[in-house]
Write an enzyme that holds these catalytic residues in place. Structure first.
Site, mmCIF file in Angstrom:
data_model
loop_
_atom_site.group_PDB
_atom_site.id
_atom_site.type_symbol
_atom_site.label_atom_id
_atom_site.label_comp_id
_atom_site.label_asym_id
_atom_site.label_seq_id
_atom_site.Cartn_x
_atom_site.Cartn_y
_atom_site.Cartn_z
ATOM 1 N N GLY B 47 0.804 -2.460 -1.171
ATOM 2 C CA GLY B 47 0.601 -3.827 -1.708
ATOM 3 C C GLY B 47 -0.758 -3.730 -2.390
ATOM 4 O O GLY B 47 -1.021 -2.930 -2.879
ATOM 5 N N GLU B 48 -1.538 -4.895 -2.344
ATOM 6 C CA GLU B 48 -2.909 -5.026 -3.141
ATOM 7 C C GLU B 48 -3.883 -4.783 -1.898
ATOM 8 O O GLU B 48 -4.112 -5.682 -1.282
ATOM 9 C CB GLU B 48 -3.054 -6.339 -3.891
ATOM 10 C CG GLU B 48 -2.263 -6.238 -5.059
ATOM 11 C CD GLU B 48 -2.317 -4.926 -5.875
ATOM 12 O OE1 GLU B 48 -3.556 -4.579 -6.146
ATOM 13 O OE2 GLU B 48 -1.619 -4.587 -6.482
ATOM 14 N N SER B 49 -4.741 -3.761 -1.810
ATOM 15 C CA SER B 49 -5.465 -3.636 -0.965
ATOM 16 C C SER B 49 -6.612 -4.845 -0.689
ATOM 17 O O SER B 49 -6.992 -5.044 0.399
ATOM 18 C CB SER B 49 -6.295 -2.335 -0.940
ATOM 19 O OG SER B 49 -6.856 -2.117 -2.199
ATOM 20 N N CYS B 79 -0.161 4.068 0.552
ATOM 21 C CA CYS B 79 -0.773 3.310 -0.802
ATOM 22 C C CYS B 79 -1.794 2.518 -0.644
ATOM 23 O O CYS B 79 -2.730 3.203 0.008
ATOM 24 C CB CYS B 79 0.210 2.881 -1.761
ATOM 25 S SG CYS B 79 -0.397 2.356 -3.296
ATOM 26 N N ARG B 106 -9.434 4.823 -5.843
ATOM 27 C CA ARG B 106 -8.179 3.809 -6.041
ATOM 28 C C ARG B 106 -7.790 3.970 -7.736
ATOM 29 O O ARG B 106 -8.357 4.435 -8.283
ATOM 30 C CB ARG B 106 -8.993 2.361 -6.029
ATOM 31 C CG ARG B 106 -9.127 2.011 -4.528
ATOM 32 C CD ARG B 106 -9.687 0.592 -4.560
ATOM 33 N NE ARG B 106 -8.697 -0.451 -4.898
ATOM 34 C CZ ARG B 106 -8.850 -1.564 -5.211
ATOM 35 N NH1 ARG B 106 -10.160 -2.106 -5.500
ATOM 36 N NH2 ARG B 106 -7.864 -2.424 -5.794
ATOM 37 N N ILE B 134 2.820 4.568 -7.513
ATOM 38 C CA ILE B 134 2.563 3.237 -8.102
ATOM 39 C C ILE B 134 1.119 2.735 -8.278
ATOM 40 O O ILE B 134 0.685 2.353 -7.001
ATOM 41 C CB ILE B 134 3.357 2.009 -7.563
ATOM 42 C CG1 ILE B 134 4.954 2.298 -7.612
ATOM 43 C CG2 ILE B 134 3.298 0.831 -8.197
ATOM 44 C CD1 ILE B 134 5.939 1.534 -7.085
ATOM 45 N N ARG B 135 0.575 2.848 -9.183
ATOM 46 C CA ARG B 135 -1.035 2.537 -9.411
ATOM 47 C C ARG B 135 -1.625 3.409 -8.142
ATOM 48 O O ARG B 135 -2.505 2.620 -7.484
ATOM 49 C CB ARG B 135 -1.135 1.235 -9.425
ATOM 50 C CG ARG B 135 -0.851 0.483 -10.605
ATOM 51 C CD ARG B 135 -0.978 -1.166 -10.570
ATOM 52 N NE ARG B 135 -2.122 -1.629 -9.941
ATOM 53 C CZ ARG B 135 -3.400 -2.201 -10.600
ATOM 54 N NH1 ARG B 135 -3.403 -2.057 -11.967
ATOM 55 N NH2 ARG B 135 -4.249 -2.337 -10.038
ATOM 56 N N HIS B 170 5.107 6.141 -1.947
ATOM 57 C CA HIS B 170 5.663 4.937 -1.105
ATOM 58 C C HIS B 170 6.935 5.631 -0.861
ATOM 59 O O HIS B 170 8.047 5.560 -1.240
ATOM 60 C CB HIS B 170 6.060 3.714 -2.185
ATOM 61 C CG HIS B 170 4.910 3.185 -2.630
ATOM 62 N ND1 HIS B 170 4.185 2.110 -1.748
ATOM 63 C CD2 HIS B 170 4.091 3.045 -3.623
ATOM 64 C CE1 HIS B 170 3.266 1.736 -2.392
ATOM 65 N NE2 HIS B 170 3.018 2.134 -3.551
ATOM 66 N N GLU B 172 8.689 4.184 1.604
ATOM 67 C CA GLU B 172 9.869 2.986 1.747
ATOM 68 C C GLU B 172 10.614 2.641 0.585
ATOM 69 O O GLU B 172 11.404 1.794 0.758
ATOM 70 C CB GLU B 172 8.927 1.976 2.351
ATOM 71 C CG GLU B 172 8.170 1.106 1.379
ATOM 72 C CD GLU B 172 6.930 1.601 0.897
ATOM 73 O OE1 GLU B 172 6.572 2.893 1.102
ATOM 74 O OE2 GLU B 172 6.149 1.126 0.010
#
Lengths: 294, 196
Positions: B47-49, B79, B106, B134-135, B170, B172
Site C-alpha cells: 500500500g502506501e507506507s 513492499c 523507498r 510495484i514502485r 507482491h 499476493e
C-alpha cells in the site's frame, strides 16, 4: 529478465491504493497537505474541477511545470489528467514519469469518437464509467483502474451514487446470468464479450473501481465505500472547503473506517464548511461532464 | 486452524487474505489493535507506507505492532510492509516499527513506469518465483542477524530475521502462493514452540 508495464504491474499499482483517498492538488503546497493527511496519491492539475467549470473554455492537460513541482514535493504516487483521446498529452505525461494517467472527462475531450488505446502504454490509466458497458469498454482498451464519473466539480454525490449502483447492479445481473445470455447482454450494453466473461467468472471487475465526481464530506466518502467503491477520489471537495487540512484528514479517516459511524460523526464535528455545491438540475445538459466520452 | 491477520488499514488486503486461505490457514482483517490478540501471525500488506503509518498512529496501533513482533510472533511485510519493518530508511531521519535490522531504500527501482515482473529464486522457498514489483523498495543494507533470501540485479529483495519475513515484491498479486505458504509454516512452527 524483467517485464515492464504488464497488466499485473499496472493493475497491481491500483490495488495498492485500495481503501485510500486520492486528492486533487494544484501545487506543491497542496500536495504536501494531502500527503500529510494520509492521501494514497495525488492528482496534479492546473485547476480543480469546480474552477474548470466556473472558468469555461477548453480545459487541457496541466502545465508540466505544475506536474513536475508536485512530483518533486511528495513521495506518494502522482497522477495527472489527459484529455479523452489525446494521444500526445498522454505520451507526454508518460514520458515525464507520472505514475498514473486519468483519461478524464473533466478536461475537454480531444476526440469525441475514440478513447486512447491504453494497453499500448507502460503507464497505467484510470477512466471514468457510468455503467458496466462503459466499464468493460475501458477495460477492453486497457484501463487498469476505473472510477465512477459522477458529476465533477459539483460537490453533489448523487451522480456518483447513481453510477456506482448501476455498475454494481449490472455486475450482479451478469454474475447470475446463464452463460448463453452473455452475448446478448454484451450487445445491449455495447460491451466487449471477453471482458464480460472475465467479470462473470471473477464475480467482480478485474480492476479496482474508485468513487469520483461529487465527494464533498467524510460521510460522502464513507457512503461510496459502503456502495462498493474500492477507494475515493476527492476533487474540489478538499481545497474548496474552508479548512483543507482538516477536511483531507477527516475524509481519509472516514474512508478507512466507513462503517464506524461514531468515528465518522466525531471527525465531522466542527470541520468547517464544505464546498458550496451545485444542484445537478441547474447544470445545462451541454455542461454535464459525465456525458463526455461514451 | 492457524489464524493469520492482515493489517487492514489500507492497501492490498483482500489479496493477502485470498493467498492465506489458499494455503489452508484462516485470514483475518485487522482493523482494531485488540484483534492482534486473536492471531498467530501478521501480514503487513503493500500500500502506501506513509498513509499506513499515519493510520497506525491514529488508531494507536504502533506499540501493539512493535510488541507483537518483539514477543516473537511472526510478521511478514510486503513492499510498504517491508518499509514499516525496517530499522532505517535511506534519506529519512526516522523509520517506523524498527523491528528488522536493515536499511531500506523507498521507490528504489524508480516510478510506476519502471515497475516490473521478474522470475526469482528465493532461498529455501521457491525457484522461479513470479515476483511483481510495484514502485518497490529494496534493502540497501542488512545486519548480521538478517538472512538474505533473494536478490534482483544484486539488490536485496527478500530477507528473514528470526520470526520476521519481508519482500519488496507482491506475492499476493499472483496465484503463486509458495512464499505465503512459507510464512504460514513459520507461524505454525512458532505456535508449536509456544505450546511446547
Amino acid at each position: 529478465m524483467s517485464n515492464l508495464g504488464t497488466d499485473r504491474v499496472k493493475r497491481g499499482m491500483a490495488e495498492m491504493q485500495k481503501g485510500g483517498v486520492i486528492m486533487d492538488v494544484v501545487n506543491a503546497e497542496q500536495a504536501k497537505i494531502a500527503e500529510d493527511a494520509g492521501a494514497v496519491a495525488v492528482m496534479a492539475l492546473e485547476r480543480v474541477p469546480s474552477d474548470i467549470r466556473a472558468a469555461g473554455g477548453v480545459a487541457r492537460m496541466a502545465d508540466p511545470t505544475i506536474v513536475e513541482e508536485v512530483m518533486n514535493a511528495v513521495s506518494i504516487p502522482v497522477m495527472a489528467k489527459a484529455r479523452i483521446g489525446h494521444i500526445v498529452e498522454a505520451r507526454v505525461l508518460e514520458a515525464m514519469g507520472v505514475d498514473y494517467i486519468d483519461e478524464s472527462e473533466v478536461l475537454t475531450p480531444a476526440d469525441e469518437e475514440y478513447h486512447l488505446l491504453k494497453n499500448e502504454y507502460t503507464v497505467p490509466f484510470v477512466c471514468g464509467c457510468r455503467n458496466i458497458g462503459e466499464a468493460a469498454r475501458r477495460i477492453g482498451e486497457g484501463a487498469s483502474m476505473l472510477r465512477t464519473k459522477g458529476e465533477p466539480g459539483t460537490g453533489n454525490i448523487v451522480e456518483a451514487v447513481r453510477h456506482m449502483r448501476e455498475v454494481q447492479t449490472q455486475i450482479r445481473q451478469l454474475v447470475h446470468m446463464s452463460k448463453d445470455e452473455v452475448m446478448t447482454f454484451a450487445r445491449d450494453h455495447g460491451a466487449p464479450y471477453e471482458v464480460l466473461l472475465d467479470i462473470k467468472e471473477r464475480g467482480r471487475l478485474p480492476v479496482v473501481n474508485f468513487a469520483a465526481g461529487g465527494v464533498a464530506t467524510p460521510a460522502d466518502a464513507a457512503l461510496m465505500m459502503q456502495l462498493g467503491a474500492d477507494g475515493v477520489f476527492v476533487g474540489s471537495g478538499i481545497f474548496k472547503s474552508d479548512n483543507p487540512a482538516n477536511f483531507a484528514k477527516s475524509i481519509v479517516e472516514a474512508t478507512t473506517h466507513y462503517q464506524d459511524y461514531e468515528l465518522i460523526g466525531k471527525v465531522s464535528k466542527g470541520m468547517g464548511t464544505a464546498m458550496k455545491g451545485l444542484e445537478i438540475g441547474t447544470i445545462a445538459p451541454e455542461q454535464r461532464m459525465q456525458d463526455r466520452g461514451w | 486452524m492457524l489464524k493469520i491477520g492482515v493489517l487492514g488499514l489500507q492497501g492490498a488486503i483482500e489479496e493477502h487474505i485470498r493467498s492465506i486461505e489458499a494455503t489452508g490457514a484462516e485470514g483475518i482483517i485487522i482493523k482494531k489493535k485488540e484483534q492482534l490478540d486473536e492471531v498467530d501471525g501478521l501480514i503487513l500488506p503493500g500500500g502506501e507506507s506513509t498513509t499506513m503509518r499515519r493510520l497506525i498512529d491514529q488508531y494507536d496501533f504502533f506499540e501493539a505492532l512493535v510488541s507483537f513482533g518483539e514477543r516473537g510472533k511472526p510478521i511478514f511485510g510486503t513492499c510498504a510492509g517491508l518499509i514499516l519493518l525496517a530499522n532505517d530508511i535511506v534519506g529519512q531521519d526516522d523509520a517506523h516499527l524498527k523491528l528488522m535490522n536493515m536499511k531500506v531504500q523507498r521507490n528504489a527501482f524508480g516510478r510506476q513506469k519502471d515497475s516490473f515482473e521478474a522470475k526469482l529464486d528465493i532461498k529455501g522457498v521457491a525457484e522461479q518465483f513470479e515476483a511483481v514489483f510495484i514502485r518497490a523498495p529494496y534493502i540497501a543494507e542488512v545486519g548480521n542477524d538478517v538472512e538474505v533470501l533473494a536478490t534482483y540485479n544484486d539488490s536485496i529483495v527478500a530477507a528473514k530475521q528470526g520470526s520476521l519475513l519481508c519482500s519488496s515484491f507482491h506475492p499476493e498479486l499472483t496465484d503463486d502462493h509458495r512464499l505465503t505458504a512459507y510464512f504460514v509454516n513459520m507461524v505454525e512452527q512458532s505456535k508449536q514452540e509456544v505450546v511446547s
